[in-house]
Enzyme design. Structure first.
Site, PDB file in Angstrom:
ATOM      1  N   SER A 125      -2.783   7.383  -4.031  1.00  0.00           N
ATOM      2  CA  SER A 125      -3.539   6.137  -3.935  1.00  0.00           C
ATOM      3  C   SER A 125      -2.813   5.075  -3.124  1.00  0.00           C
ATOM      4  CB  SER A 125      -3.851   5.619  -5.348  1.00  0.00           C
ATOM      5  OG  SER A 125      -4.630   4.447  -5.295  1.00  0.00           O
ATOM      6  N   ARG A 126      -1.837   4.406  -3.728  1.00  0.00           N
ATOM      7  CA  ARG A 126      -1.069   3.355  -3.068  1.00  0.00           C
ATOM      8  C   ARG A 126       0.384   3.465  -3.497  1.00  0.00           C
ATOM      9  NH1 ARG A 126      -5.526   3.122  -1.383  1.00  0.00           N
ATOM     10  NH2 ARG A 126      -6.869   1.320  -0.984  1.00  0.00           N
ATOM     11  N   GLU A 135       7.040   3.360   4.044  1.00  0.00           N
ATOM     12  CA  GLU A 135       6.709   4.502   4.897  1.00  0.00           C
ATOM     13  C   GLU A 135       7.116   4.220   6.334  1.00  0.00           C
ATOM     14  OE1 GLU A 135       2.554   5.338   4.347  1.00  0.00           O
ATOM     15  OE2 GLU A 135       2.763   5.777   2.223  1.00  0.00           O
ATOM     16  N   HIS A 160       1.707  10.928   3.696  1.00  0.00           N
ATOM     17  CA  HIS A 160       0.483  10.122   3.695  1.00  0.00           C
ATOM     18  C   HIS A 160      -0.614  10.813   4.512  1.00  0.00           C
ATOM     19  CE1 HIS A 160      -1.032   5.726   3.198  1.00  0.00           C
ATOM     20  NE2 HIS A 160      -2.025   6.578   3.130  1.00  0.00           N
TER      21      HIS A 160
END
Length: 366
Positions: free
Chosen positions: A279-280, A309, A328
């Site tokens: 998700s996050r 990231e 990701h």
């Protein structure tokens, strides 16, 4: 219906189609930038959105055919001015419809008509489309992939084969020749889903097919019959954390900048439980997660999103054997955004010429 506009040239101001944006989303942002791009620099910046992938410049430009500034399509400054309204998570209620007299078409990103008053839309002559998003299905698949990789010890098994590791004698059949321990599966395990929105529900459907028991928390609840079909129980987050063998995060964000899963929440999880995050990155306190993984308090974690990231190769999580890390990629290729934007623009072209949306049309009655 929106009054048809000429196919090219400069449209009269009275027939200009104004596109409004109700909330933020990377696909909506790409649509906005495509609608307003004028200079070569604008187009170069658009291409940069997809890095490190490289889009075909001709594909980018062709997407906007018939819906650019020269075609009488502009971006509205507020919903009250727009004839077309795009949204992801916002609400289109009666009040908004009554305050937007020019509105003729509502486009939602997502297959469900959540937040859209279809009765009021019908009364105001507003057409509605809700577009299924392949990226959400891929994200749900990826969450299951991370679960399976952890319970099957996939990274360790792969490394063992490549390294020639063996704990048995060669033969035609040598089951578990690497001597791996801790192997398991998903059937019969309890999955706790934090946030049963669109992705969370897709995860629940797939997990149910694996024979998992389902707990969930969050403000969004599917209809009672759907919950019964899935065997999903709605509980407070503390009970979900305490009752789940695997916890999968599908919440949209964090409150007041604080992680949703901090040290207290991790301490509330079952010993040996797994944590999945597609998700996050900001949802998880990574310091607390690392401590729990390194100490063996948690059994493992599958992370596609990260606090920062890219994650460097010498990051402490990279040294843990009970963690599966992906860069990701759960939603698929970044270039897939072009397909979603293309469907939005197809719908705008159809509606502005007096027709109906060709993708994701929702029947609002007559």
């Amino acid at each position: 219906m929106i009054e048809p506009l000429p196919a090219g040239g400069t449209a009269p101001a009275s027939t200009t189609v104004c596109v409004g944006f109700l909330d933020d989303d990377h696909v909506l942002d790409m649509a906005r930038r495509l609608l307003t791009a004028r200079s070569d620099r604008d187009w170069a910046d658009l291409a940069g959105f997809f890095a490190p992938e490289v889009p075909d410049p001709s594909v980018l430009r062709s997407l906007r055919a018939g819906v650019g500034p020269a075609d009488g399509v502009t971006v509205a400054s507020s919903p009250a001015d727009c004839t077309v309204l795009l949204l992801r998570r916002g609400r289109v209620d009666r009040r908004l419809l009554e305050s937007s007299p020019r509105l003729r078409f509502v486009q939602r990103l997502g297959a469900r008509d959540d937040g859209i008053d279809l009765v009021a839309a019908r009364e105001h002559g507003v057409q509605v489309s809700c577009l299924p998003r392949p990226s959400l299905e891929r994200t749900a698949e990826h969450a299951l992939l991370l679960m399976l990789a952890l319970v099957k010890r996939l990274p360790t098994a792969d490394r063992a084969v490549r390294a020639g590791r063996t704990a048995g004698r060669p033969g035609d059949v040598a089951y578990n020749w690497a001597g791996l321990t801790g192997l398991g599966g998903l059937t019969g395990r309890t999955l706790g889903i934090i946030g049963l929105g669109e992705v969370g529900l897709l995860v629940a459907e797939r997990a149910r097919a694996f024979g998992m028991r389902l707990l969930y928390c969050g403000a969004t609840r599917p209809p009672a019959e759907r919950q019964t079909e899935l065997g999903a129980r709605h509980l407070p987050i503390g009970d979900v954390l305490a009752g789940a063998d695997i916890v999968s995060l599908h919440a949209p964000g964090a409150t007041a900048g604080e992680p949703l899963i901090g040290r207290a929440e991790i301490d509330a999880m079952r010993p040996g439980a797994l944590l999945i995050n597609t998700s996050r990155g900001r949802l998880v306190d990574e310091d607390a997660l690392y401590d729990a993984l390194a100490a063996g308090r948690l059994g493992g974690a599958g992370l596609d999103v990260h606090r920062a990231e890219p994650r460097p190769a010498d990051d402490r999580f990279c040294a843990l054997d009970n963690v599966v890390l992906t860069p990701h990629i759960a939603g698929g290729s970044r270039l897939d955004v072009l397909d979603e934007v293309g469907q939005i623009f197809d719908n705008i072209r159809s509606v502005r010429s007096g027709g109906s949306p060709v993708h994701g049309r929702v029947e609002v009655g007559s």
